[in-house]
Design a protein around this motif. Structure first.
Motif, mmCIF file in Angstrom:
data_model
loop_
_atom_site.group_PDB
_atom_site.id
_atom_site.type_symbol
_atom_site.label_atom_id
_atom_site.label_comp_id
_atom_site.label_asym_id
_atom_site.label_seq_id
_atom_site.Cartn_x
_atom_site.Cartn_y
_atom_site.Cartn_z
ATOM 1 N N GLN A 357 0.847 -1.043 0.018
ATOM 2 C CA GLN A 357 0.417 -0.022 -0.055
ATOM 3 C C GLN A 357 0.758 1.237 -0.085
ATOM 4 O OE1 GLN A 357 -2.782 -0.692 -1.120
ATOM 5 N NE2 GLN A 357 -4.799 -0.946 0.497
ATOM 6 N N SER A 360 2.423 1.610 -3.622
ATOM 7 C CA SER A 360 1.825 1.976 -4.741
ATOM 8 C C SER A 360 1.639 3.387 -4.342
ATOM 9 C CB SER A 360 0.652 1.338 -4.997
ATOM 10 O OG SER A 360 0.074 0.061 -4.511
ATOM 11 N N ALA A 361 1.216 3.831 -3.371
ATOM 12 C CA ALA A 361 1.196 5.383 -3.211
ATOM 13 C C ALA A 361 1.957 6.226 -3.423
ATOM 14 C CB ALA A 361 0.521 5.707 -1.652
ATOM 15 N N LEU A 363 4.473 5.500 -5.129
ATOM 16 C CA LEU A 363 4.893 5.424 -6.944
ATOM 17 C C LEU A 363 3.756 6.792 -7.540
ATOM 18 C CD1 LEU A 363 6.355 4.413 -9.483
ATOM 19 C CD2 LEU A 363 4.674 2.353 -9.305
ATOM 20 N N ALA A 364 2.891 6.124 -7.425
ATOM 21 C CA ALA A 364 1.919 6.602 -7.837
ATOM 22 C C ALA A 364 1.939 8.391 -7.726
ATOM 23 C CB ALA A 364 0.615 6.746 -7.361
ATOM 24 N N ASN A 365 2.472 8.926 -6.300
ATOM 25 C CA ASN A 365 2.930 10.484 -5.892
ATOM 26 C C ASN A 365 3.757 10.518 -7.173
ATOM 27 O OD1 ASN A 365 0.821 11.849 -4.219
ATOM 28 N ND2 ASN A 365 1.286 9.927 -2.747
ATOM 29 N N ALA A 368 2.644 11.224 -10.261
ATOM 30 C CA ALA A 368 1.950 12.657 -10.715
ATOM 31 C C ALA A 368 2.973 13.713 -10.330
ATOM 32 C CB ALA A 368 1.019 12.647 -9.381
ATOM 33 N N GLU A 382 1.210 21.885 -4.772
ATOM 34 C CA GLU A 382 0.948 20.452 -4.711
ATOM 35 C C GLU A 382 1.862 19.461 -4.743
ATOM 36 O OE1 GLU A 382 -2.577 19.703 -6.968
ATOM 37 O OE2 GLU A 382 -2.733 17.663 -6.683
ATOM 38 N N GLU A 385 3.540 19.322 -1.109
ATOM 39 C CA GLU A 385 1.819 18.029 -0.807
ATOM 40 C C GLU A 385 2.246 16.628 -1.052
ATOM 41 O OE1 GLU A 385 -2.020 20.374 -0.740
ATOM 42 O OE2 GLU A 385 -1.948 18.980 -1.620
ATOM 43 N N ILE A 386 2.564 16.783 -2.411
ATOM 44 C CA ILE A 386 2.825 14.973 -2.870
ATOM 45 C C ILE A 386 4.335 15.462 -2.367
ATOM 46 C CG2 ILE A 386 4.296 14.274 -4.913
ATOM 47 C CD1 ILE A 386 2.234 15.600 -6.818
ATOM 48 N N ASP A 389 3.007 13.575 1.556
ATOM 49 C CA ASP A 389 2.632 12.782 1.501
ATOM 50 C C ASP A 389 3.284 11.461 1.239
ATOM 51 O OD1 ASP A 389 -1.092 13.027 0.040
ATOM 52 O OD2 ASP A 389 0.099 13.213 1.860
ATOM 53 N N GLU A 392 4.996 10.475 4.847
ATOM 54 C CA GLU A 392 4.629 9.458 5.654
ATOM 55 C C GLU A 392 4.506 8.230 5.027
ATOM 56 O OE1 GLU A 392 1.427 13.377 6.976
ATOM 57 O OE2 GLU A 392 0.907 11.247 5.914
ATOM 58 N N ASP A 393 3.945 7.420 3.961
ATOM 59 C CA ASP A 393 4.316 6.462 3.273
ATOM 60 C C ASP A 393 5.306 5.577 3.227
ATOM 61 O OD1 ASP A 393 1.683 7.729 0.534
ATOM 62 O OD2 ASP A 393 1.601 6.785 2.671
ATOM 63 N N ARG A 396 5.501 4.688 7.330
ATOM 64 C CA ARG A 396 4.547 3.450 7.525
ATOM 65 C C ARG A 396 5.215 2.056 7.093
ATOM 66 N NH1 ARG A 396 -0.445 5.178 4.661
ATOM 67 N NH2 ARG A 396 -0.621 2.629 3.844
ATOM 68 N N SER B 16 -4.453 6.939 1.651
ATOM 69 C CA SER B 16 -3.553 7.437 1.181
ATOM 70 C C SER B 16 -2.624 7.777 -0.822
ATOM 71 C CB SER B 16 -1.292 6.930 1.537
ATOM 72 O OG SER B 16 -1.267 5.554 1.576
ATOM 73 N N VAL B 17 -3.023 6.224 -0.545
ATOM 74 C CA VAL B 17 -2.999 5.609 -1.818
ATOM 75 C C VAL B 17 -4.358 6.233 -2.596
ATOM 76 C CG1 VAL B 17 -4.046 3.388 -3.940
ATOM 77 C CG2 VAL B 17 -2.637 3.202 -1.166
ATOM 78 N N ARG B 19 -5.104 9.287 -2.507
ATOM 79 C CA ARG B 19 -5.134 10.439 -2.866
ATOM 80 C C ARG B 19 -3.240 10.498 -4.228
ATOM 81 N NH1 ARG B 19 -4.018 11.813 2.591
ATOM 82 N NH2 ARG B 19 -2.429 11.323 3.070
ATOM 83 N N ALA B 20 -2.830 9.179 -3.693
ATOM 84 C CA ALA B 20 -2.367 9.670 -4.259
ATOM 85 C C ALA B 20 -2.740 9.170 -5.818
ATOM 86 C CB ALA B 20 -1.347 8.317 -3.988
ATOM 87 N N ARG B 23 -4.358 12.173 -7.642
ATOM 88 C CA ARG B 23 -3.041 13.274 -7.764
ATOM 89 C C ARG B 23 -3.069 12.558 -9.223
ATOM 90 N NH1 ARG B 23 -0.117 13.165 -2.908
ATOM 91 N NH2 ARG B 23 -1.555 15.272 -1.609
ATOM 92 N N LEU B 24 -2.316 11.408 -9.523
ATOM 93 C CA LEU B 24 -2.064 11.465 -10.795
ATOM 94 C C LEU B 24 -2.221 11.535 -11.809
ATOM 95 C CD1 LEU B 24 0.344 9.921 -12.142
ATOM 96 C CD2 LEU B 24 -0.267 7.681 -11.447
ATOM 97 N N SER B 27 -2.813 14.232 -12.612
ATOM 98 C CA SER B 27 -1.717 15.182 -13.412
ATOM 99 C C SER B 27 -2.482 15.002 -14.697
ATOM 100 C CB SER B 27 -0.799 14.491 -12.596
ATOM 101 O OG SER B 27 0.290 13.118 -12.642
ATOM 102 N N PRO B 107 2.334 -2.722 -6.952
ATOM 103 C CA PRO B 107 1.853 -1.262 -7.279
ATOM 104 C C PRO B 107 1.974 -0.915 -8.888
ATOM 105 C CG PRO B 107 4.432 -1.729 -6.458
ATOM 106 C CD PRO B 107 3.241 -2.551 -6.186
#
Lengths: 566, 205
Positions: A357, A360-361, A363-365, A368, A382, A385-386, A389, A392-393, A396, B16-17, B19-20, B23-24, B27, B107
């Motif tokens: 989890q 993945s977050a 990577l996506a962040n 983006a 933004e 913020e990315i 995040d 934080e991830d 975790r 978190s996932v 949100r990410a 965004r992606l 974007s 992911p």
């Protein structure tokens, strides 16, 4: 001559008596050691008490005897009244003898009235008696028996026989001698008995010593009043004390390893306070640095007032046993750790997902952010913020790794104050995905006021994980919305913390319940069968109990107790 | 709010996932509606809205499969792309069989994600188009009189006017008139087209 021999006899017997008495009662001046040893053997032999009673009786009898003897010998000898020439003449003159009459004729005259046999010569001579006067010497010469004389006769010139002269004295002396003889005999018998007892004691002591030497047991006695400790040679060797070195309590304490000193002292103090037996184990340090484990058992002996008088006990070397125990404990720890690793393996799917989890977050962040950077104008807020995040991830993910690593690491068992609710929550975090994947709904009833328990955090967590995974598997065949896992913690009286993990599966067969806790027994197709055995051993190592029972409604529940810290 | 822009609906229980991914996708220029739990999605999404659904599989309570089932029950046309940390084969197969467009594992890489999104949106557009077309045909059919409709049904079976007249008990001329008017109302330029239209709505068989 007879007197002298009799008196000699008396003297001899008295001397013997006194020497025997002295021997008998010089027991009082026996060395302390001998008396202690007698004391030590007392319960075995039981002779000492009866001997003391006899002694008192003898003292009384003896003093009475001596008193009588003395009073008797002091009394004046009594004798048959004798007459000599002078007194006869005087009495005759007084009695009015006429001139020319011989004394015999005078005395023979029957002028005196018979007043009875008991009349004294003086009475007679004064004219009150009627008895005949006879010359004793003539009686003897002519061999006439005294008994042939008429009554109320008076014997003149009567030489009293030895017997008649010293009758009372002789009787007294004979009585004295006889009694002394009796006493001497008794004392001789007693002396023989005592000597035999002492010999038996010595024998028994030799036997005990050789037995103790064969087994390697050290025996010791601590005389509290004189602060002296007697120890046999085995004990001295065991404690590293010289064979002839005097030992007191301090010296004994000095031989104990500092780490174990306090508990040993406490055990001794507790035993002295309650006049009880005690057992304790500690390490001793020899002067040459050698370290041995010793087990000591003792018994406190008190006097009639309940005050401790002495402590008697044995010590023996348990070094090899102790090292075996320590090795066994290490093996147990290894097994527990292996089971933990196995459990971590079982949860690996969940753990991988839990890592997935945040990854993945992240990577996506990041993707983006890349796109945002390609735009004009760049949205810096933004992007900020990315990045926040992402951090934080990542943290975790680090937590998940940390939790996982604690399951794998090899460590000493460490007891600390632990809040059971915290263990439950952490374990649930580790098992979170497993629970979700099995579509289990979770019900938690954790008491607020739980006391802390002294426990090894990692082992407790392993225990909880095992029970949770077990519960999820038990419900695997249920309908998806009938799978409920209930975790409850509570305390009844503040002395024990109870935890229950309940499922709504199909329950257990009553006959199989105990077998489930056996090593290598499993009802699962691909199970190893160690999980529950290890769980129970963890609970028992913490001083609690783990039981499994069916619920009144659906399913089964594991319950375990842990003693609270107070 | 219904917009022309197709909107990607996003459902994941992990904030978190969520949100990410939000965004992606934004974007990359897509419109996104993010929902933190399936219940919120089911009650909150716009049925008329074009778009697709990006759905997490393992969620506590209602899972992704449950959402798929619900949507099928109500006949929604939202194409689903599953996103999951687990990827065992039976689950994947079942998801596809029930109509998912794709099944991605986390992911997820950029290419895979956008490819799947594009496919889903295209499918959605195609679906919408065909359903719009069908609606149009239905409307046209509804504008026919009962007689015209009857004639139409016979016409698309390929019968000659003569035959139809005989069957319906009228004159061929009448049939020709009805046929012409029906063709006109249906805006079909040839018989073949008419047949295609009726097939589209499942008329006559």
């Amino acid at each position: 001559m007879i007197i002298s021999s009799l008196s000699k006899c008396t003297k001899e017997s008295t001397k013997t008596l006194m020497s025997l008495l002295f021997q008998r009662y010089s027991l009082i001046s026996l060395s302390e050691e001998q008396s202690i040893r007698l004391n030590w053997a007392q319960p075995a032999l039981g002779f000492a008490r009866p001997l003391q009673v006899h002694a008192k009786i003898k003292w009384v009898g003896l003093s009475a005897l001596l008193g009588t003897a003395l009073s008797v010998t002091a009394a004046p000898f009594r004798s048959v009244p004798t007459v000599d020439d002078e007194s006869i003449r005087t009495a005759a003159q007084k009695g009015g003898r006429t001139r020319g009459e011989s004394l015999t004729e005078f005395l023979d005259a029957s002028r005196f009235p018979d007043t009875g046999y008991e009349a004294s010569l003086t009475d007679f001579l004064c004219g009150k008696s009627q008895g005949k006067y006879t010359d004793w010497r003539q009686l003897q010469r002519y061999g006439v028996d005294e008994k042939a004389l008429p009554p109320a006769s008076v014997l003149g010139y009567h030489q009293p026989s030895f017997w008649e002269a010293y009758r009372c004295g002789v009787i007294a002396a004979i009585v004295l001698v006889v009694l002394q003889a009796i006493l001497i005999a008794t004392l001789l018998v007693e002396r023989r008995l005592r000597r035999r007892t002492a010999a038996e004691l010595l024998d028994s002591e030799k036997r005990m010593n050789s037995a103790a030497n064969a087994v390697g047991v050290g025996m010791w006695t601590w005389n509290i009043g004189r602060n002296e400790i007697w120890a046999n040679s085995q004990a001295r060797t065991l404690y590293g004390i010289g064979q002839s070195e005097p030992i007191d309590f301090q010296r004994f304490l000095g031989s104990i390893d500092a780490a174990d000193l306090e508990p040993a002292k406490k055990a001794a103090a507790a035993a002295l306070a309650s006049n009880a037996g005690f057992e304790t184990q500690y390490r001793v340090i020899h002067p040459d640095g050698q370290n041995r484990w010793v087990s000591m058992q003792g018994q406190v002996e008190a006097d009639a007032d309940g005050q401790p008088v002495s402590v008697v006990g044995v010590s023996h070397d348990i070094t090899s046993r102790k090292s075996t125990e320590l090795a066994a404990e290490q093996h147990r720890n290894e097994m527990v750790r292996m089971a933990r690793v196995g459990l971590a393996g079982q949860l690996s799917g969940s753990i991988a997902h839990e890592l997935n989890q945040p990854l993945s977050a992240i990577l996506a962040n990041a993707l983006a952010a890349q796109r945002l950077l390609a735009r004009e104008p760049v949205n810096w807020r933004e992007i900020g913020e990315i990045l926040k995040d992402i951090v934080e991830d990542d943290q975790r993910a680090v937590e998940v790794i940390r939790r996982l690593r604690s399951l794998f690491e090899r460590r000493e068992s460490l007891r600390q104050p632990v809040n059971p609710n915290e263990v439950v929550r952490e374990a649930l975090k580790l098992a979170h995905n497993d629970i979700v994947a099995h579509q289990v709904s979770l019900l938690m009833e954790l008491a607020d006021d739980l006391p802390a328990v002294a426990a090894d955090w990692v082992q407790l967590q392993q225990l909880m994980l095992n029970l949770i995974v077990n519960a999820c598997e038990a419900m695997a065949e249920n309908e998806p919305d009938t799978r409920t896992l209930t975790i409850r913690t509570w305390t009844d009286d503040g002395r024990e913390v109870m935890t229950a993990v309940a499922d709504t599966g199909k329950g257990v067969d009553a006959g199989v319940v105990e077998r489930l806790f056996e090593s290598f027994f499993t009802t699962k197709a691909n199970g190893m069968g160690m999980g529950l055995a290890i769980s129970r051993s963890i609970v028992e190592a913490h001083g609690g109990q783990l039981v499994l029972s069916n619920n009144s409604e659906r399913g089964a529940a594991f319950r375990f107790s842990l003693p609270a810290i107070h | 709010m219904t917009t022309r822009e197709p909107t990607i609906c996003l459902v994941d229980d992990e904030p978190s996932v969520l949100r990410a991914l939000d965004r992606l996708l934004r974007s990359a220029g897509y419109c996104v509606a993010a929902f933190a739990c399936p219940e919120a999605f089911l009650s909150g999404y716009d049925r008329e809205q074009a778009g697709c659904l990006l759905l997490d599989l393992t969620m506590p309570g209602m899972s992704g499969m449950d959402v798929q089932q619900r949507l099928n029950e109500v006949g929604a046309h939202l194409p689903i792309v599953f996103l999951s940390g687990y990827g065992d084969i039976p689950t994947t197969v079942r998801a596809i069989k029930y109509g998912a467009v794709d099944f991605l594992t986390k992911p997820v890489s950029e290419e895979a994600l956008f490819a799947a999104v594009r496919e889903a949106l295209a499918k959605n557009a195609a679906d919408r188009l065909s359903s719009a077309e069908r609606a149009l045909i239905q409307r046209r059919l509804a504008s026919l009189t009962p007689r015209e409709l009857e004639v139409l049904k016979h016409v698309v079976t390929g019968k000659l006017n003569k035959q139809i007249a005989a069957e319906l008990g009228t004159v061929e001329k009448t049939i020709k008139v009805h046929r012409a008017r029906a063709m006109q109302k249906m805006q079909a330029k040839s018989l073949a087209e008419l047949v295609r239209m009726t097939e589209r709505v499942g008329l006559g068989s």
